[in-house]
Design a protein around this motif. Structure first.
Motif, mmCIF file in Angstrom:
data_model
loop_
_atom_site.group_PDB
_atom_site.id
_atom_site.type_symbol
_atom_site.label_atom_id
_atom_site.label_comp_id
_atom_site.label_asym_id
_atom_site.label_seq_id
_atom_site.Cartn_x
_atom_site.Cartn_y
_atom_site.Cartn_z
ATOM 1 N N ASP A 1 0.863 -1.189 0.000
ATOM 2 C CA ASP A 1 0.000 0.000 0.000
ATOM 3 C C ASP A 1 0.902 1.243 0.000
ATOM 4 O O ASP A 1 1.298 1.750 1.046
ATOM 5 N N ARG A 2 1.238 1.747 -1.196
ATOM 6 C CA ARG A 2 2.190 2.858 -1.314
ATOM 7 C C ARG A 2 1.658 4.147 -0.695
ATOM 8 O O ARG A 2 2.412 4.945 -0.146
ATOM 9 N N HIS A 3 0.355 4.351 -0.799
ATOM 10 C CA HIS A 3 -0.221 5.589 -0.282
ATOM 11 C C HIS A 3 -0.137 5.619 1.241
ATOM 12 O O HIS A 3 0.303 6.615 1.842
ATOM 13 N N ARG A 4 -0.551 4.523 1.875
ATOM 14 C CA ARG A 4 -0.485 4.477 3.332
ATOM 15 C C ARG A 4 0.971 4.530 3.800
ATOM 16 O O ARG A 4 1.293 5.155 4.813
ATOM 17 N N ALA B 1 8.499 11.995 -1.885
ATOM 18 C CA ALA B 1 8.652 11.298 -3.165
ATOM 19 C C ALA B 1 7.478 10.359 -3.412
ATOM 20 O O ALA B 1 6.977 10.255 -4.546
ATOM 21 N N GLY B 2 7.024 9.676 -2.361
ATOM 22 C CA GLY B 2 5.873 8.779 -2.518
ATOM 23 C C GLY B 2 4.615 9.519 -2.897
ATOM 24 O O GLY B 2 3.884 9.116 -3.805
ATOM 25 N N PHE B 3 4.331 10.628 -2.213
ATOM 26 C CA PHE B 3 3.140 11.417 -2.537
ATOM 27 C C PHE B 3 3.217 11.969 -3.960
ATOM 28 O O PHE B 3 2.218 11.992 -4.687
ATOM 29 N N THR B 4 4.406 12.421 -4.350
ATOM 30 C CA THR B 4 4.568 12.980 -5.688
ATOM 31 C C THR B 4 4.342 11.920 -6.748
ATOM 32 O O THR B 4 3.673 12.168 -7.766
ATOM 33 N N GLU C 1 1.594 15.792 -0.261
ATOM 34 C CA GLU C 1 2.796 16.589 -0.526
ATOM 35 C C GLU C 1 2.871 17.782 0.421
ATOM 36 O O GLU C 1 3.940 18.116 0.952
ATOM 37 N N ALA C 2 1.732 18.446 0.607
ATOM 38 C CA ALA C 2 1.715 19.636 1.462
ATOM 39 C C ALA C 2 2.092 19.279 2.894
ATOM 40 O O ALA C 2 2.884 19.989 3.540
ATOM 41 N N TYR C 3 1.545 18.177 3.408
ATOM 42 C CA TYR C 3 1.887 17.771 4.775
ATOM 43 C C TYR C 3 3.392 17.517 4.908
ATOM 44 O O TYR C 3 4.029 17.923 5.888
#
Length: 680
Positions: A565-568, A598-601, A609-611
């Motif tokens: 789960d890349r997002h989590r 990098a993951g969020f991007t 990204e903002a967090y």
């Protein structure tokens, strides 16, 4: 000395077509600041703020004098003069490309008014040729330049619009179309550019493409601004529809249209103004694609051309739909099974697209509506698919309601959530869920009511509407519990935990998250379990218990990595980076936060990204670097409407600028933070 100063692109000074070397970034910034106000004084204080936006040195004023002396050596004493309370560049006979551009665009407007269209076009082409990119493109940006640069950009856009209008009028619409495609993508909220694009397409004989463009701009305006097209766009659209209607005004449709073609026609007409992909015809009837060609030949359907995915799209003109309704007793009705296949195909493709986006663990844990896989149709670009089909999906929910199929209504609404959440499309999210909720309530579909309430609760939470979120999550939890749906219960409990966490009610938050964790484990939902573990870790972090926070967050990260789960994973690394920062482990913190960013991007999660940017901003060594990170985060929060995070970030920026001695900028940020908090 025949000097030419160039601001419309990379900054440059030339003398008799040879570059004049001005060494150092700060002297070039100083000269650019003076040239933005030619022949007028620019105060030393303003120049210092441009050159040193954060932490100006004590020697700043003396450094300005040194740079001025160097500029006089390069340009001559006559061009750079002391002009209290600062300095000025006196252009005199020298040439400034900005002044030439403005003078030539004014001349083009005069020529057009006199009727000399070709001369006006040539003059505009010469004026625009002076642009070599963005103004001052090779210099570090300054907020103090923004007003002047915005005005220049507006004048360039106005000149471009005027030039493209002239090209359309003088018989070169194809060239205008090519340029307007790029301009509308760059400036999607400028209706004037869309008007020009539609006019150019009509002039080029591409009326179907013009109608597709109208549908695109209508959706863009509704999504971004919550408004419909303005009067000029509506007039163009009505003209196109009237032209569509002319050949069918006296068409004896009811007598001459074969029954199979009429079935396909009414099935397509069920989707109203939306253009639909070609596979709809094959879902409605086995030989539907053959029938749709017959409809296009009879001018009863319009070939709208290929969409961004390369699919052929069709629509039924409004007057044909009206005629179909008037003759409903004479025309064969669309086969309900065919429309069910259409809805099943939409649902199948939406789920396929959603699988490539960050996974949401907040569904009911089961599917109800039948799926149907469109032949030879897949989803290569999930984001592009949702962008292309969002109107079709929303209309599909309405069609499901007319068929009394609440299962399709709530499942289609739920299928849009991964894209809406990732890309920031709250209008689509809200419209789909509210429509589906009304259908489910009318048909007494309690599972559908629970699912859509849970989805609306999440939207309320994002909008800082905590009372509404609490009510929606609470009602959804009760319904899921009554229906014996542990996955749904877990999803609703997670929402309730989030409401109490942002309110600062941490005991209640951890209680709800712990119950959610039990339910996720019960229904074997590892992604949900990772979410709940991470959420409990966030509560411990908010309490300041870094050891417990580390324990829970690490266990969540291990699970998220194990299931891919890349997002989590990105969220948990960001939280663990915050723990490391608070513990003083700056190297570990930076590594984790860089990985999270990098993951969020990679995923395309701009909220995440903002967090990460905010946390990285706390680690930067200089105030300038920290302000850069925070400003980027602030722009994201503003775009998404996250007022709480926007207020926190604005306050932090105010503190940074205050410490740097920039009192006015600091006060503006702090006032904005107070205004935002008053709205929460």
């Amino acid at each position: 000395m025949g000097l030419e100063f160039r601001l419309l692109g990379p900054f440059e000074v030339r003398d008799d077509d040879r570059p004049v070397p001005i060494h150092g970034v700060k002297p070039r910034q100083l000269l650019a600041s003076l040239l933005l106000h030619p022949d007028r004084p620019v105060s030393v204080d303003r120049l210092i703020e441009v050159l040193w936006p954060i932490d100006p040195p004590r020697s700043a004023a003396a450094n300005i004098q040194t740079y001025i002396s160097g500029l006089r050596t390069c340009l001559g004493d006559d061009h750079v003069v002391r002009y209290p309370p600062g300095y000025a560049v006196v252009i005199g006979p020298a040439d400034l490309d900005v002044a030439s551009f403005l003078r030539e665009t004014d001349e083009a407007i005069r020529l057009r008014r006199l009727g000399y269209l070709a001369d006006a076009q040539r003059t505009l082409e010469g004026a625009l040729a002076r642009w070599r990119g963005s103004p001052l493109a090779d210099l570090p940006p300054s907020p103090l330049w923004q007003v002047e640069l915005d005005q220049l950009t507006e004048r360039r856009l106005a000149a471009l619009s005027e030039l493209l209008d002239l090209r359309i009028r003088l018989g070169d619409p194809d060239r205008a179309v090519a340029e307007l495609r790029g301009l509308t993508a760059e400036h999607p909220l400028r209706e004037g550019l869309w008007v020009l694009l539609i006019r150019a397409l009509v002039a080029a004989g591409r009326r179907a493409d013009a109608l597709t463009v109208y549908a695109e701009v209508r959706h863009t305006l509704a999504e971004e601004l919550g408004v419909g097209p303005g009067p000029e766009l509506q007039r163009l659209h009505n003209d196109l529809l009237a032209a569509d209607a002319a050949p069918i005004a006296s068409h004896p449709v009811g007598q001459q249209l074969p029954a199979d073609a009429a079935i396909v026609l009414r099935g397509l007409a069920a989707f109203g103004d939306a253009t639909v992909p070609a596979w709809f015809a094959g879902a409605l009837l086995e030989d539907g694609e053959e029938q749709i060609e017959r409809l296009v030949t009879a001018r009863l359907a319009v070939d709208a051309g290929p969409d961004a995915l390369g699919q052929r799209r069709y629509r039924v003109p409004v007057l044909v739909r009206m005629l179909a309704d008037a003759q409903s007793g004479d025309w064969p009705q669309p086969d309900e099974a065919g429309l069910v296949r259409v809805l099943g195909g939409l649902l199948s493709l939406a789920e396929q697209a959603g699988q490539a986006l960050p996974h949401s663990p907040f569904g009911p844990g089961q599917t109800i509506a039948p799926r149907w896989k469109p032949p030879a149709t897949g989803v290569d670009d999930p984001v592009a698919w949702f962008v292309t089909e969002q109107d079709t999906l929303l209309t599909g929910i309405e069609v499901a309601g007319r068929l009394n199929r609440s299962d399709f209504a709530w499942e289609l609404a739920l299928a849009t959530v991964p894209w809406c959440d990732l890309a920031g499309h709250p209008e689509v999210w809200e419209t789909g869920h509210q429509t589906a909720l009304a259908i489910c309530r009318r048909l007494d579909d309690q599972l559908g009511v629970a699912v859509t309430l849970r989805g609306l609760g999440q939207l309320h939470l994002y909008r800082d509407e905590y009372a509404q979120a609490d009510a929606a999550f609470g009602r959804a939890r009760l319904l899921f519990a009554q229906l014996g749906q542990p996955a749904g219960v877990a999803a609703a409990l997670s929402g309730l935990g989030a409401v109490h966490r942002v309110r600062g009610e941490l005991d209640l938050a951890v209680d709800y998250y712990s119950r959610a964790l039990e339910s996720f484990v019960e229904c074997a939902e590892p992604s949900g379990e990772a979410y709940a573990r991470g959420a409990i870790g966030q509560v411990w972090l908010a309490r300041g218990n870094l050891d417990r926070a580390q324990e829970w967050l690490q266990s969540a990260l291990d699970l998220a990595e194990a299931i891919g789960d890349r997002h989590r994973t990105a969220h948990l690394r960001q939280a663990l980076g915050s723990v490391a920062r608070r513990e003083g482990r700056e190297q570990d913190a930076r590594g984790l936060l860089d990985q999270a960013l990098a993951g969020f991007t990679t995923i395309g999660d701009i909220h995440g990204e903002a967090y990460a940017l905010v946390e990285l901003g706390r680690l930067e060594q200089t105030p300038a670097e920290a302000a850069d990170r925070l400003t980027r985060a602030l722009h994201i929060y503003q775009r998404l409407g996250d007022r709480r995070a926007e207020a926190d970030t604005a306050e932090r920026l105010g503190q940074l600028h205050g410490a740097a001695g920039q009192r006015e900028l600091a006060a503006a940020y702090l006032d904005e933070a107070r205004r935002l908090r008053a709205q929460l």
